[in-house]
Enzyme design. Structure first.
Site, mmCIF file in Angstrom:
data_model
loop_
_atom_site.group_PDB
_atom_site.id
_atom_site.type_symbol
_atom_site.label_atom_id
_atom_site.label_comp_id
_atom_site.label_asym_id
_atom_site.label_seq_id
_atom_site.Cartn_x
_atom_site.Cartn_y
_atom_site.Cartn_z
ATOM 1 N N SER A 26 0.827 -1.224 0.000
ATOM 2 C CA SER A 26 0.000 0.000 0.000
ATOM 3 C C SER A 26 0.855 1.265 0.000
ATOM 4 O O SER A 26 0.457 2.273 -0.583
ATOM 5 C CB SER A 26 -0.967 -0.012 1.187
ATOM 6 O OG SER A 26 -0.289 0.112 2.411
ATOM 7 N N ASN A 27 2.035 1.231 0.606
ATOM 8 C CA ASN A 27 2.915 2.416 0.525
ATOM 9 C C ASN A 27 3.469 2.587 -0.882
ATOM 10 O O ASN A 27 3.570 3.708 -1.381
ATOM 11 C CB ASN A 27 4.046 2.305 1.551
ATOM 12 C CG ASN A 27 3.587 2.749 2.927
ATOM 13 O OD1 ASN A 27 3.378 3.932 3.169
ATOM 14 N ND2 ASN A 27 3.394 1.796 3.818
ATOM 15 N N ARG A 78 23.092 -14.325 3.480
ATOM 16 C CA ARG A 78 22.430 -13.037 3.248
ATOM 17 C C ARG A 78 23.211 -12.149 2.273
ATOM 18 O O ARG A 78 22.642 -11.521 1.383
ATOM 19 C CB ARG A 78 22.238 -12.320 4.586
ATOM 20 C CG ARG A 78 21.357 -11.107 4.459
ATOM 21 C CD ARG A 78 21.170 -10.425 5.774
ATOM 22 N NE ARG A 78 20.405 -11.238 6.688
ATOM 23 C CZ ARG A 78 20.296 -10.992 7.998
ATOM 24 N NH1 ARG A 78 20.919 -9.967 8.518
ATOM 25 N NH2 ARG A 78 19.556 -11.754 8.756
ATOM 26 N N ARG A 104 12.907 -8.103 4.637
ATOM 27 C CA ARG A 104 14.192 -8.771 4.902
ATOM 28 C C ARG A 104 15.180 -7.791 5.508
ATOM 29 O O ARG A 104 15.190 -6.614 5.158
ATOM 30 C CB ARG A 104 14.791 -9.260 3.588
ATOM 31 C CG ARG A 104 14.451 -10.665 3.222
ATOM 32 C CD ARG A 104 15.203 -11.066 1.959
ATOM 33 N NE ARG A 104 16.615 -11.292 2.178
ATOM 34 C CZ ARG A 104 17.599 -10.562 1.636
ATOM 35 N NH1 ARG A 104 17.336 -9.539 0.860
ATOM 36 N NH2 ARG A 104 18.856 -10.853 1.875
ATOM 37 N N LEU A 106 18.735 -6.400 5.432
ATOM 38 C CA LEU A 106 19.757 -6.361 4.378
ATOM 39 C C LEU A 106 21.147 -6.498 4.990
ATOM 40 O O LEU A 106 21.377 -6.079 6.130
ATOM 41 C CB LEU A 106 19.631 -5.041 3.612
ATOM 42 C CG LEU A 106 18.317 -4.925 2.821
ATOM 43 C CD1 LEU A 106 17.988 -3.473 2.527
ATOM 44 C CD2 LEU A 106 18.402 -5.742 1.536
ATOM 45 N N HIS A 122 9.020 3.174 8.701
ATOM 46 C CA HIS A 122 8.869 2.268 9.836
ATOM 47 C C HIS A 122 7.623 2.686 10.622
ATOM 48 O O HIS A 122 7.421 3.875 10.876
ATOM 49 C CB HIS A 122 10.113 2.358 10.732
ATOM 50 C CG HIS A 122 10.032 1.453 11.919
ATOM 51 N ND1 HIS A 122 10.278 0.094 11.826
ATOM 52 C CD2 HIS A 122 9.688 1.694 13.205
ATOM 53 C CE1 HIS A 122 10.104 -0.449 13.018
ATOM 54 N NE2 HIS A 122 9.746 0.494 13.872
ATOM 55 N N LEU A 157 19.705 -1.303 12.500
ATOM 56 C CA LEU A 157 18.294 -1.498 12.149
ATOM 57 C C LEU A 157 17.426 -0.334 12.641
ATOM 58 O O LEU A 157 17.462 0.012 13.826
ATOM 59 C CB LEU A 157 17.819 -2.822 12.771
ATOM 60 C CG LEU A 157 16.400 -3.235 12.382
ATOM 61 C CD1 LEU A 157 16.335 -3.616 10.915
ATOM 62 C CD2 LEU A 157 15.924 -4.388 13.267
ATOM 63 N N ASP A 158 16.667 0.253 11.738
ATOM 64 C CA ASP A 158 15.695 1.312 12.058
ATOM 65 C C ASP A 158 16.330 2.488 12.791
ATOM 66 O O ASP A 158 15.681 3.129 13.634
ATOM 67 C CB ASP A 158 14.538 0.739 12.898
ATOM 68 C CG ASP A 158 13.771 -0.362 12.169
ATOM 69 O OD1 ASP A 158 13.706 -0.310 10.929
ATOM 70 O OD2 ASP A 158 13.260 -1.269 12.834
HETATM 71 C C1 GRF Z 1 4.054 -0.525 6.779
HETATM 72 O O1 GRF Z 1 3.425 -0.444 8.006
HETATM 73 C C2 GRF Z 1 5.466 0.001 6.870
HETATM 74 O O2 GRF Z 1 5.630 1.003 7.841
HETATM 75 C C3 GRF Z 1 6.254 -1.210 7.278
HETATM 76 O O3 GRF Z 1 5.635 -2.284 6.645
HETATM 77 C C4 GRF Z 1 4.286 -1.959 6.349
HETATM 78 C C5 GRF Z 1 4.128 -2.136 4.874
HETATM 79 O O4 GRF Z 1 2.815 -1.989 4.436
HETATM 80 N N1 GRF Z 1 7.654 -1.049 6.961
HETATM 81 P P1 GRF Z 1 2.538 -1.942 2.875
HETATM 82 O O5 GRF Z 1 3.149 -3.204 2.283
HETATM 83 O O6 GRF Z 1 3.170 -0.706 2.326
HETATM 84 O O7 GRF Z 1 1.038 -1.937 2.758
#
Ligand code: GRF
Length: 232
Positions: A26-27, A78, A104, A106, A122, A157-158
């Protein structure tokens, strides 16, 4: 009759994006729709997934985006798997690598090769709740606000430089699903805004702090809970 010569208007430089997905997409869809409707000078050169049978791939195909499948070879470690990913990226030569629900971790080598031009979203207000299960952990911790963060990807990470954040309230009757849905809606607004600012070179980094290069545009619009960088 001779027409007056038109002043040549240089076209803005076009940028190439590769979007890496693992799931729903969805993003990716929000970004693709923003590129199209707001006419960003950007081309999505590849949506890259490890397998065909995920909603993100179906969505990318429906949007007419070029899809590349790079199967994960479990016999490889990996770093070797990431070398396969790199071979695919070399072919499409993106300026930016956009992680959009890419699940995954990286390898350090891959991250180092692309540092500064790889971006992620995130689902929490980093540095709170890095890692998985962010909504469940936010509810358990009793926080009153939660949200999402767009950041550059670094080896930790993050933990890369934060470009922008979106804040949502946590309601007393929220469960994981309602909170996740509220955060996701904010993500769909935040990611395109932050990505566009990055791609257009509007963001400068001062150590870990992101700043606007020029006077900050009113990029968050009327929404005080979409937090883009502070002015320089
Ligand atoms: C989102 O919540 C994003 O923050 C996280 O994974 C989810 C992905 O959702 N990294 P989509 O696949 O973009 O719908």
């Amino acid at each position: 009759m001779q027409m007056p010569e038109q002043a040549a208007v240089p076209a803005p430089p076009s940028r190439k994006l590769a979007i890496l997905v693992s799931g729903r997409g969805s993003n990716m869809e929000a970004i693709a729709r923003a590129i199209q409707s707001q006419r960003w000078p950007v081309t999505v050169v590849a949506v890259i997934a490890h397998r065909e049978a995920i909603p993100a791939v179906a969505c990318a195909r429906a949007l007419g985006l070029p899809v590349r499948i790079v199967p994960l070879n479990k016999a490889l470690d990996r770093a070797q798997q990431d070398a396969e990913l790199d071979r695919c990226l070399d072919e499409v030569a993106p300026d930016w690598i956009v992680l959009a629900g890419y699940m995954r971790i990286l390898s350090a080598g891959f991250v180092a090769r692309h540092e500064g031009r790889m971006v992620n979203i995130h689902p929490s207000l980093l540095p709170a709740f890095a890692g998985l299960d962010t909504h469940r952990r936010a509810l358990a911790a009793g926080v009153r606000v939660h949200g999402a963060t767009v950041h550059l990807v670094t080896a930790d990470l993050d933990a890369g430089p934060i470009i922008a954040q979106a804040v949502v309230p946590v309601h007393p009757d929220d469960d994981e699903a309602t909170l996740a849905q509220r955060v996701l809606q904010a993500e769909h607004r935040l990611y395109p805004l932050a990505l566009r600012a990055l791609i257009e070179g509007q963001i400068a980094l001062d150590g870990c702090r992101a700043r606007w290069r020029d006077p900050a545009p009113d990029a968050g619009g009327a929404d005080p809970l979409l937090l883009l960088p502070e002015p320089a």
